[in-house]
Scaffold this motif. Structure first.
Motif, PDB file in Angstrom:
ATOM      1  N   LEU A 161       0.806  -1.218   0.000  1.00 64.06           N
ATOM      2  CA  LEU A 161       0.000   0.000   0.000  1.00 64.06           C
ATOM      3  C   LEU A 161       0.840   1.268   0.000  1.00 64.06           C
ATOM      4  N   ARG A 498      -2.122   4.005   0.127  1.00 68.85           N
ATOM      5  CA  ARG A 498      -3.439   3.575  -0.350  1.00 68.85           C
ATOM      6  C   ARG A 498      -4.195   2.848   0.768  1.00 68.85           C
ATOM      7  N   LYS A 499      -5.513   2.883   0.686  1.00 67.67           N
ATOM      8  CA  LYS A 499      -6.307   2.219   1.722  1.00 67.67           C
ATOM      9  C   LYS A 499      -6.546   0.748   1.410  1.00 67.67           C
ATOM     10  N   ASP A 500      -6.374   0.343   0.131  1.00 72.02           N
ATOM     11  CA  ASP A 500      -6.580  -1.054  -0.235  1.00 72.02           C
ATOM     12  C   ASP A 500      -5.879  -1.329  -1.557  1.00 72.02           C
ATOM     13  N   GLU A 502      -7.532  -2.274  -4.330  1.00 75.37           N
ATOM     14  CA  GLU A 502      -8.514  -2.240  -5.412  1.00 75.37           C
ATOM     15  C   GLU A 502      -8.072  -1.318  -6.540  1.00 75.37           C
ATOM     16  N   ASP A 532      -4.867  -5.594  -6.670  1.00 74.89           N
ATOM     17  CA  ASP A 532      -5.644  -6.834  -6.706  1.00 74.89           C
ATOM     18  C   ASP A 532      -6.064  -7.082  -8.154  1.00 74.89           C
ATOM     19  N   LYS A 578      -4.192 -11.481  -1.689  1.00 74.03           N
ATOM     20  CA  LYS A 578      -4.998 -10.542  -0.914  1.00 74.03           C
ATOM     21  C   LYS A 578      -4.091  -9.827   0.069  1.00 74.03           C
ATOM     22  N   LEU A 579      -4.502  -8.638   0.465  1.00 74.29           N
ATOM     23  CA  LEU A 579      -3.663  -7.789   1.294  1.00 74.29           C
ATOM     24  C   LEU A 579      -3.259  -8.485   2.585  1.00 74.29           C
ATOM     25  N   GLU A 580      -4.180  -9.265   3.161  1.00 74.19           N
ATOM     26  CA  GLU A 580      -3.930  -9.909   4.445  1.00 74.19           C
ATOM     27  C   GLU A 580      -2.817 -10.948   4.375  1.00 74.19           C
ATOM     28  N   HIS A 585       0.588  -6.823   7.106  1.00 76.94           N
ATOM     29  CA  HIS A 585      -0.860  -6.852   7.309  1.00 76.94           C
ATOM     30  C   HIS A 585      -1.294  -8.138   7.988  1.00 76.94           C
TER      31      HIS A 585
END
Length: 745
Positions: A161, A498-500, A502, A532, A578-580, A585
Motif C-alpha cells: 500500500l 493507499r487504503k486497499d 482495489e 488486486d 490478498k492484502l492480508e 498486514h
C-alpha cells in the motif's frame, strides 16, 4: 564510463565457440563484482578547511548549516565559499521553484529527462542500467549547476500500500544494495553528491512525521540497513537524508544511535547528513547527534532550528564552537571534493535532455516491462495479421512525469503508450482509441488522524456510460484490443498510502466488458505497486506489467508488445492474492498510530510468503519471455568452504525457443540447520544474461561466503555458522530449477 572496458558491471564474458550441436554456440559468463567509477571523500583538503573555518564568524558558519532558500544554503562570498545548490531527483532533475515555496518558476531552460521510477529500474535486475541512470541524472544535475541530488530513494518496500512504492526499488535487501551502489557511483562521478534517502526505517507515508518505529536489531541490520551500508562503504556516498519518523524514541534527524553509532562510528561515514524538508525538531540535540544541514519550508529560514536558535544557543554556551566547526568542516570537505571552491577547476559541466539520456531512459524502460501471462500467444503482436487495433484506457494517454505530491520532472518528451503504438505500427493498421474510464476523485473526502489515506480524496469508481460504450465498440470492431489500465502518479503519491489494493476508477468493470466482446485483448497494467488483479488474471489470456516509465516509456512498451524487444523484466516485489497475506498486514502491524512495531521481523516480502507457505498471486522475481530457457549443470567449484572464501556457483542456460532473449538467473540460499530463525530462502546473487536462440550460456556467479551470515545481536557482529547450505538457482523465488549443497567449515 568504466575503469576497465573488458569488465562489465556484472560479468566478464569469454566467448568460446565450438561444435556442441549444429548451430549451437556456448558462451561463458563469470559474474564478478562491478568495476564502476567512484571516488572516496578525500581528506586532503582538511588543512585548508581548518584555515578557512578560523576566519569565519559564528553567523557565517551557522548560515552553512540550514536552508537559506528552499534548496540552497548560504554562501560566504568574502571567503570564496559558495552556496550548496540542491535538487530533487528520483525521476530526474526537478524543475526550478520559487526560493521559499513549492511554486514552479515557469522557466524555459529547466526541462530535463524523465527517467523511469525506481520500481521500474529495479524490475530490470540490471545493475548496468542503474549506473547509467545515476550517471545520466548526475550529468543533468551538473548542467543545472546542482551540487547535491536527493536520490536514490531506497527504503525497503514493506507494504504493497505504500504511497512511494513506485519510487523505491524493492522488498529485498540484496537486490536493493546491488542496484543502489552503481546508481550512487554514477551520480557522483559527475562531481555531484548523491543524497541517499530516507535514512532509515521510513517505510510508510501514513503518520510519517510522528510515528515511532520499533525494529529489533537483527531485522534492522539484515533488512533495512544493508543498502545504506553498501551506499556508504562500497559506493562512498557523500550524503544521506535523515527521515521524518522516529526510531526507538528519537527522531531520525537527531538520532544518536543511527547517525553517530552506526553511520559514523561503525561505517566510517565522512559525508554529510541533510534533513528531509521540515524533519528537524531540536537545535542542540540535532547537531550533537549528527545532523549537518537542516532544510525545509514551514517558517522563515532564519527561524530554523539550526539558524538563529543555533546562534543563540552558541552565545549562551549550550553548544560549543568546536561542535559547530565539526559540521562546517564536513560541508567544506564535501565542497572541495565536488570541486566547488574558488580556484578549483575541471569540474564536470554536464549535459541535459540529450539523446543519449533519452536512450538510457528507453533502455531502462524496455528491460523493465514484465510479461505476466501470455497463454494464447497474442504477444508479440503480429502486425501483418492485424488490420485494426483498439487502444483503450485513460492510461494510454496519461503522463506521469508530473503529478502527485512527490518530486516530478518537467520534460519536453514523454511518449505515452498510445503515441508509442502510433510510432511503431505501420500505417496499414487502424488504431481505434477509446478513453474507457475517467480519472476522477471526490472533493469532499476528509481524513482523520491515523487514517491510511492522508490528504488524498476517494476515487469515483463509476464508469461513464458513454465512455464505456465507446470502449466496447472499439474493441468489438478491432482485431485486437490493448487495454491500458492501472494507476498513476496522482493516485500513488508521497504523503499518503493507499487504503486497499482495489483498482480505482471502475477499471475492473471496463476490463470485464472489453474481454466479453474481444477475447484477443492484451491487458497492460501501468502502476508502481501491487494491485488486486486476481479476477483480471483469471479472465485475461494476456497480461503485461509496466511502470511510470520515463520519457521513452511509450516507445519501449510498444517495442515489447510488438516483439522488437523480448520482455526481460522481473518483479522486484511480491504481488499478494490478498492484502492480508502480506507480512505487515498478516501481523496487523500496519499502519500503527504513534508507535509501530515491525512484528514480521526478518520475514519481509517473499521471505514471509516462502517461509509461511503462502501462495502469492505473482512471486518475487517473476517474469516471462517470448522464448524459453532451460537450466542445467548446477555445481560449485568445491564441496566445502571457509567463511572467507568465494563460492563459485556455475550452471548453464540454454535458449530453447525461437527468439533471442534475456533471462535473469536468481541465486537463493537456504540454511535449514541454523541455530536462529531464518527465512526459507534468501536472494544472494543474480545475473541477467542474453542468450541467443539455440545457444547455451555457461554462467558462474561468485558468492562470497560472508553473504551467508546472519546478524548476531549478542556479539554485535555478523556470523557465518558452520554447516550445510543449499544453493538454489531459480527463475523466481517460486520457480527453483536446480539446487546443490555446500558446507561451511
Amino acid at each position: 564510463m568504466k575503469k576497465n572496458s573488458l569488465i562489465t558491471f556484472t560479468a566478464l564474458i569469454v566467448l568460446s565457440f565450438f561444435s556442441c550441436k549444429e548451430n549451437e554456440t556456448i558462451t561463458s559468463v563469470e559474474v564478478t563484482e562491478p568495476e564502476y567509477e567512484g571516488a572516496e571523500l578525500s581528506l586532503e583538503f582538511d588543512q585548508k578547511i581548518d584555515s578557512l573555518i578560523a576566519l569565519m564568524t559564528l553567523e557565517e558558519k551557522v548560515g552553512m548549516l540550514h536552508g537559506n532558500t528552499l534548496f540552497t544554503t548560504a554562501a560566504v562570498e568574502r571567503l570564496g565559499i559558495p552556496k550548496l545548490q540542491i535538487a530533487d531527483g528520483p525521476l530526474g532533475i526537478r524543475e526550478e521553484l520559487e526560493i521559499n515555496s513549492w511554486t514552479p518558476l515557469g522557466l524555459d531552460d529547466d526541462f530535463a529527462t524523465y527517467y523511469p521510477a525506481g520500481a521500474g529500474l529495479s524490475a530490470t535486475w540490471n545493475t548496468d542500467l542503474a549506473y547509467a541512470f545515476g550517471n545520466g541524472v548526475g550529468e543533468e544535475a551538473r548542467a543545472r549547476n546542482k551540487d547535491i541530488l536527493l536520490s536514490p530513494a531506497i527504503n525497503i518496500i514493506r507494504t504493497p500500500l505504500g504511497g512511494r512504492t513506485y519510487e523505491y526499488f524493492t522488498e529485498d535487501p540484496f537486490l536493493n544494495k546491488k542496484m543502489t551502489v552503481p546508481f550512487v557511483k554514477g551520480i557522483q562521478k559527475n562531481n555531484v553528491a548523491a543524497c541517499v534517502k530516507h535514512y532509515a526505517a521510513n517505510n510508510q507515508e501514513t503518520n510519517r512525521n510522528i510515528v515511532d518505529v520499533q525494529i529489533d536489531e537483527r531485522t534492522l541490520r539484515e533488512i533495512y540497513l544493508p543498502a545504506y551500508k553498501a551506499a556508504v562503504t562500497e559506493a562512498n556516498a557523500y550524503s544521506l537524508m535523515g527521515a521524518y519518523n522516529k526510531f526507538r524514541g528519537d527522531y531520525l534527524c537527531e538520532n544518536d544511535y543511527m547517525l553517530n553509532t552506526v553511520l559514523r562510528d561503525e561505517w566510517d561515514f565522512k559525508g554529510i547528513i541533510v534533513s528531509d524538508w521540515a524533519a528537524v525538531h531540536s537545535t542542540v540535540k540535532s547537531l550533537k547527534n549528527g545532523l549537518d544541514i537542516e532544510m525545509g519550508t514551514p517558517k522563515p529560514f532564519d527561524e530554523f532550528y539550526l539558524a538563529q536558535p543555533l546562534i543563540d544557543s552558541a552565545k549562551t554556551g549550550k553548544i560549543s564552537d568546536t561542535e559547530i566547526d565539526k559540521h562546517v568542516k564536513r560541508i567544506l570537505r564535501l565542497m572541495y571534493n565536488l570541486k566547488m571552491m574558488e580556484g578549483q577547476t575541471n569540474r564536470v559541466k554536464g549535459s541535459i535532455s540529450t539523446e543519449a539520456h533519452f536512450k538510457d531512459a528507453y533502455n531502462i524502460a524496455a528491460e523493465s516491462v514484465v510479461l505476466l501471462k501470455n497463454e494464447q500467444n497474442l504477444l508479440p503482436l503480429q502486425t501483418n495479421n492485424i488490420k485494426s487495433i483498439a487502444v483503450i484506457g485513460d492510461n494510454a494517454t496519461k503522463k506521469n512525469s508530473l503529478g502527485g505530491f512527490g518530486a516530478g520532472v518537467k520534460t519536453k518528451r514523454e511518449v505515452t503508450p498510445l503515441e508509442g503504438l502510433q510510432n511503431r505500427f505501420p500505417e496499414s493498421v487502424k488504431i481505434n482509441y477509446a478513453q474507457g474510464y475517467l480519472e476522477r476523485y471526490s472533493k469532499t473526502f476528509e481524513t482523520q488522524f491515523g487514517d491510511v489515506t492522508v490528504n488524498k480524496p476517494e476515487t469515483i469508481d463509476e464508469l461513464d456510460p458513454k465512455l464505456l460504450e465507446e470502449a466496447v465498440e472499439a474493441a468489438k470492431n478491432s482485431d485486437v484490443a490493448v487495454l491500458f489500465v492501472g494507476s498513476n502518479r496522482d493516485y500513488e503519491s508521497e504523503a499518503s498510502d493507499r487504503k486497499d489494493l482495489e483498482l480505482p476508477f471502475g477499471q475492473e468493470a471496463l476490463i470485464e466488458a472489453v474481454l466479453a466482446v474481444n477475447p484477443n485483448t492484451v491487458v497492460v497494467m501501468i502502476a508502481g505497486a501491487p494491485f488486486d488483479i486476481n479476477e483480471i488474471k483469471e479472465q485475461a489470456s494476456t497480461l503485461v506489467w509496466s511502470w511510470f516509465n520515463g520519457s521513452e516509456g511509450g516507445n519501449a512498451l510498444a517495442d515489447v508488445l510488438l516483439g522488437n524487444v523480448n520482455p526481460s523484466g522481473r518483479l522486484p516485489w511480491t504481488m499478494p492474492k490478498k492484502l492480508e497475506d502480506s507480512p505487515a498486514h498478516a501481523t496487523n502491524s500496519f499502519p500503527g498510530n504513534e508507535t509501530l512495531t515491525y512484528d514480521e521481523g526478518i520475514l519481509v516480502g517473499y521471505r514471509w510468503f516462502d517461509t509461511k507457505n503462502i501462495e502469492p498471486l505473482y512471486p518475487f522475481g517473476y517474469g516471462l519471455s517470448y522464448t524459453t530457457f532451460e537450466f542445467s549443470n548446477l555445481k560449485t567449484d568445491k564441496p566445502s568452504y571457509t567463511e572467507n572464501d568465494m563460492i563459485q556457483v556455475s550452471f548453464s542456460i540454454k535458449n530453447t525457443g525461437n527468439m533471442d532473449g534475456k533471462e535473469v538467473a536468481q541465486l537463493y540460499i537456504t540454511d535449514s540447520e541454523s541455530s536462529v530463525e531464518k527465512a526459507a530462502q534468501e536472494l544472494k546473487g543474480f545475473k541477467k544474461v542474453m542468450v541467443k536462440s539455440g545457444s547455451t550460456v555457461n554462467v558462474t556467479i561468485l558468492l562470497p561466503a560472508k553473504e551467508l551470515a546472519y546478524y548476531d545481536v549478542s556479539k554485535k557482529d555478523w556470523v557465518v555458522e558452520p554447516g550445510a547450505y543449499k544453493l538454489k538457482i531459480g527463475k523466481s523465488s517460486r520457480d527453483i530449477v536446480a539446487e546443490t549443497t555446500v558446507s561451511i567449515e
